[in-house]
Design an enzyme around this catalytic site. Structure first.
Site, PDB file in Angstrom:
ATOM      1  CG  HIS A   9      -3.403   3.036   2.037  1.00 46.74           C
ATOM      2  ND1 HIS A   9      -3.931   2.622   0.992  1.00 46.74           N
ATOM      3  CD2 HIS A   9      -3.452   1.898   2.885  1.00 46.74           C
ATOM      4  CE1 HIS A   9      -4.346   1.332   0.963  1.00 46.74           C
ATOM      5  NE2 HIS A   9      -4.143   0.926   2.060  1.00 46.74           N
ATOM      6  CG  ASN A  32      -6.793  -1.309   1.447  1.00 48.08           C
ATOM      7  OD1 ASN A  32      -6.185  -0.935   0.523  1.00 48.08           O
ATOM      8  ND2 ASN A  32      -6.494  -1.588   2.496  1.00 48.08           N
ATOM      9  CB  CYS A  45      -1.027  -0.064   1.112  1.00 46.46           C
ATOM     10  SG  CYS A  45      -1.913  -1.514   1.139  1.00 46.46           S
TER      11      CYS A  45
HETATM   12  N1  COA Z   1     -18.351  -8.699   9.971  1.00 46.97           N
HETATM   13  C1  COA Z   1     -18.975  -8.828  11.209  1.00 46.97           C
HETATM   14  N2  COA Z   1     -18.245  -9.106  12.324  1.00 46.97           N
HETATM   15  C2  COA Z   1     -17.078  -9.193  12.338  1.00 46.97           C
HETATM   16  C3  COA Z   1     -16.292  -9.178  11.064  1.00 46.97           C
HETATM   17  C4  COA Z   1     -17.045  -9.106   9.955  1.00 46.97           C
HETATM   18  N3  COA Z   1     -16.708  -8.843   8.789  1.00 46.97           N
HETATM   19  N4  COA Z   1     -15.129  -9.251  11.470  1.00 46.97           N
HETATM   20  C5  COA Z   1     -14.982  -9.237  12.613  1.00 46.97           C
HETATM   21  N5  COA Z   1     -16.223  -9.410  13.209  1.00 46.97           N
HETATM   22  C6  COA Z   1     -16.537  -9.385  14.795  1.00 46.97           C
HETATM   23  C7  COA Z   1     -15.303 -10.080  15.513  1.00 46.97           C
HETATM   24  O1  COA Z   1     -15.736 -11.535  15.372  1.00 46.97           O
HETATM   25  C8  COA Z   1     -15.661  -9.632  16.851  1.00 46.97           C
HETATM   26  O2  COA Z   1     -16.855 -10.208  17.562  1.00 46.97           O
HETATM   27  P1  COA Z   1     -16.632 -10.212  19.076  1.00 46.97           P
HETATM   28  O3  COA Z   1     -16.633  -8.831  19.727  1.00 46.97           O
HETATM   29  O4  COA Z   1     -18.067 -10.690  19.369  1.00 46.97           O
HETATM   30  O5  COA Z   1     -15.480 -11.170  19.315  1.00 46.97           O
HETATM   31  C9  COA Z   1     -16.089  -7.871  16.673  1.00 46.97           C
HETATM   32  O6  COA Z   1     -16.361  -8.025  15.153  1.00 46.97           O
HETATM   33  C10 COA Z   1     -14.858  -7.212  16.502  1.00 46.97           C
HETATM   34  O7  COA Z   1     -13.771  -7.770  15.751  1.00 46.97           O
HETATM   35  P2  COA Z   1     -12.453  -6.841  15.620  1.00 46.97           P
HETATM   36  O8  COA Z   1     -11.577  -7.778  14.806  1.00 46.97           O
HETATM   37  O9  COA Z   1     -11.828  -6.303  16.879  1.00 46.97           O
HETATM   38  O10 COA Z   1     -12.797  -5.804  14.707  1.00 46.97           O
HETATM   39  P3  COA Z   1     -11.987  -4.319  14.462  1.00 46.97           P
HETATM   40  O11 COA Z   1     -12.807  -2.988  15.062  1.00 46.97           O
HETATM   41  O12 COA Z   1     -10.491  -4.491  14.784  1.00 46.97           O
HETATM   42  O13 COA Z   1     -12.434  -4.255  12.778  1.00 46.97           O
HETATM   43  C11 COA Z   1     -10.857  -4.568  11.074  1.00 46.97           C
HETATM   44  C12 COA Z   1     -11.657  -5.154  12.170  1.00 46.97           C
HETATM   45  C13 COA Z   1     -10.152  -5.330  10.022  1.00 46.97           C
HETATM   46  C14 COA Z   1     -12.064  -3.671  10.092  1.00 46.97           C
HETATM   47  C15 COA Z   1      -9.828  -3.469  11.582  1.00 46.97           C
HETATM   48  O14 COA Z   1      -9.106  -4.209  12.324  1.00 46.97           O
HETATM   49  C16 COA Z   1      -8.978  -2.823  10.510  1.00 46.97           C
HETATM   50  O15 COA Z   1      -9.596  -2.148   9.624  1.00 46.97           O
HETATM   51  N6  COA Z   1      -7.777  -2.934  10.644  1.00 46.97           N
HETATM   52  C17 COA Z   1      -6.913  -2.609   9.685  1.00 46.97           C
HETATM   53  C18 COA Z   1      -7.202  -3.493   8.245  1.00 46.97           C
HETATM   54  C19 COA Z   1      -6.181  -2.609   7.205  1.00 46.97           C
HETATM   55  O16 COA Z   1      -6.256  -1.315   6.928  1.00 46.97           O
HETATM   56  N7  COA Z   1      -5.650  -3.462   6.237  1.00 46.97           N
HETATM   57  C20 COA Z   1      -4.951  -2.968   5.185  1.00 46.97           C
HETATM   58  C21 COA Z   1      -3.745  -2.222   5.597  1.00 46.97           C
HETATM   59  S1  COA Z   1      -3.078  -1.652   4.317  1.00 46.97           S
END
Ligand code: COA
Length: 322
Positions: free
Chosen positions: A247, A277, A111
């Site tokens: 980004h 993304n 990215c």
């Molecule tokens: N849909 C519904 N629920 C989901 C889910 C989805 N796609 N993904 C995870 N969950 C659930 C989890 O199981 C968890 O449930 P629980 O509380 O019952 O255990 C809850 O939602 C929270 O999960 P979590 O992983 O803590 O979510 P988050 O707030 O961290 O969001 C991302 C997840 C991936 C959106 C976030 O971490 C993110 O954007 N990270 C950066 C990723 C990125 O930018 N990558 C590219 C970099 S260039």
């Protein structure tokens, strides 16, 4: 002398997949995806290849720059999802657009790729080696996505963006790039099926695999540091920056970065709601969009910041000159 952008272009595949469609594939919902990421839909390549999208974006940038393809001396293509391994995508784009006189090669910095391509072209200019360059970033991330993994399939999209650069008089800005290979495990996409020198077959997972929370923390910690370092290195005050073009990973990341550096979020343009993304392509797609919307004014200082797998993060300042 420094690199200035004199034309931008972008391309997004025609097929649009909204969050409701994703919710038919994995256990998620439109509300969850919108609230946690800001994403509403993404474009998905069907017939379009990475090279095709790159060439389409490049043609628009060249047309806007008002130059002929033969005038391009350098093509740097950023991608992590090239259609084939050899020849490199930049050479394929060279062929497609007829840039017969260009040197062409790819970089893979995930990215951060577009920002690093910009920095490299600028460094070639500063060394006196080239005066006109095309930098292009294109991704078919949907081909590397595990459509049964809700951690990743909600995030990514396909598309391409490009910019034509010219060497122009004016202040030369110094770029900043960092990498932390120790944290490479946070976002991976491993090799496909292969055979080693002894004829043994090896098979590894080849989908994108991600620890979302680690990436989130990395971005929110490192991007504000990166912005401060770019400003300090160039003796530029933060209030001189008109736009922070980041980004497009997640709206919560962009909002947190804005908060950390004490800037209003409107200075961080965002289009991830429409594209998801698109990795290296996200910054040039956004630049093209705000350029064609007339939001960029001559003399605007734009701080670019890319961050992602590697881990890598890179930034620079450019002055808008169109
Ligand atoms: N849909 C519904 N629920 C989901 C889910 C989805 N796609 N993904 C995870 N969950 C659930 C989890 O199981 C968890 O449930 P629980 O509380 O019952 O255990 C809850 O939602 C929270 O999960 P979590 O992983 O803590 O979510 P988050 O707030 O961290 O969001 C991302 C997840 C991936 C959106 C976030 O971490 C993110 O954007 N990270 C950066 C990723 C990125 O930018 N990558 C590219 C970099 S260039």
């Amino acid at each position: 002398m420094s690199a200035v952008i004199c034309g931008t272009g972008s391309y997004a595949p025609g097929y649009v997949m909204d969050n409701d469609r994703i919710a038919e594939l994995v256990e998620t919902s439109d509300t969850w995806i919108r609230e946690r990421t800001g994403i509403r839909q993404r474009h998905i390549a069907k017939a379009e290849t990475t090279t095709y999208m790159a060439a389409e974006a490049a043609k628009k940038a060249i047309e806007q720059a008002g130059i002929s393809p033969e005038e391009i001396e350098l093509i740097i293509m950023a991608t992590l999802s090239s259609d084939i391994i050899l020849p490199c995508s930049a050479c394929e784009v060279q062929k497609e657009i007829g840039a017969k006189n260009a040197a062409a090669f790819d970089i893979n910095a995930a990215c951060s790729g577009f920002v690093i391509a910009y920095n490299m072209a600028d460094a070639f200019f500063a060394a006196g080696q080239f005066k006109t360059a095309l930098i292009v970033a294109a991704e078919s991330l949907s081909h590397l996505t595990d459509w049964t993994d809700r951690n990743t399939c909600i995030l990514f999209g396909d598309g391409a963006g490009a910019a034509v650069l010219k060497n122009s008089p004016g202040k030369h800005f110094l770029s900043v790039t960092h990498s932390d290979g120790e944290k490479g495990w946070t976002l991976t996409c491993k090799n496909r099926l292969g055979t080693n020198a002894e004829g043994e077959k090896f098979s590894r997972e080849f989908y994108i695999d991600m620890n979302g929370q680690e990436i989130f923390k990395f971005a929110v910690r490192k991007v504000p540091e990166l912005i401060r370092e770019v400003l300090q290195k160039n003796g530029v005050q933060q209030e001189e920056i008109t736009w922070f073009v980041m980004h497009q990973a997640n709206c919560r990341i962009l909002e947190a970065v804005a908060r950390h550096i004490g800037e209003p979020s409107w200075k961080f343009p965002m289009n991830l709601q429409h594209y998801g993304n698109t990795s290296s392509a996200s910054i040039p797609i956004l630049l093209d969009e705000i350029n064609r919307q007339g939001k960029l004014k001559k003399g605007d200082k734009i701080l670019l910041a890319g961050f992602g797998a590697g881990q890598t993060w890179s930034g620079n300042i450019l002055v808008w000159d169109m």
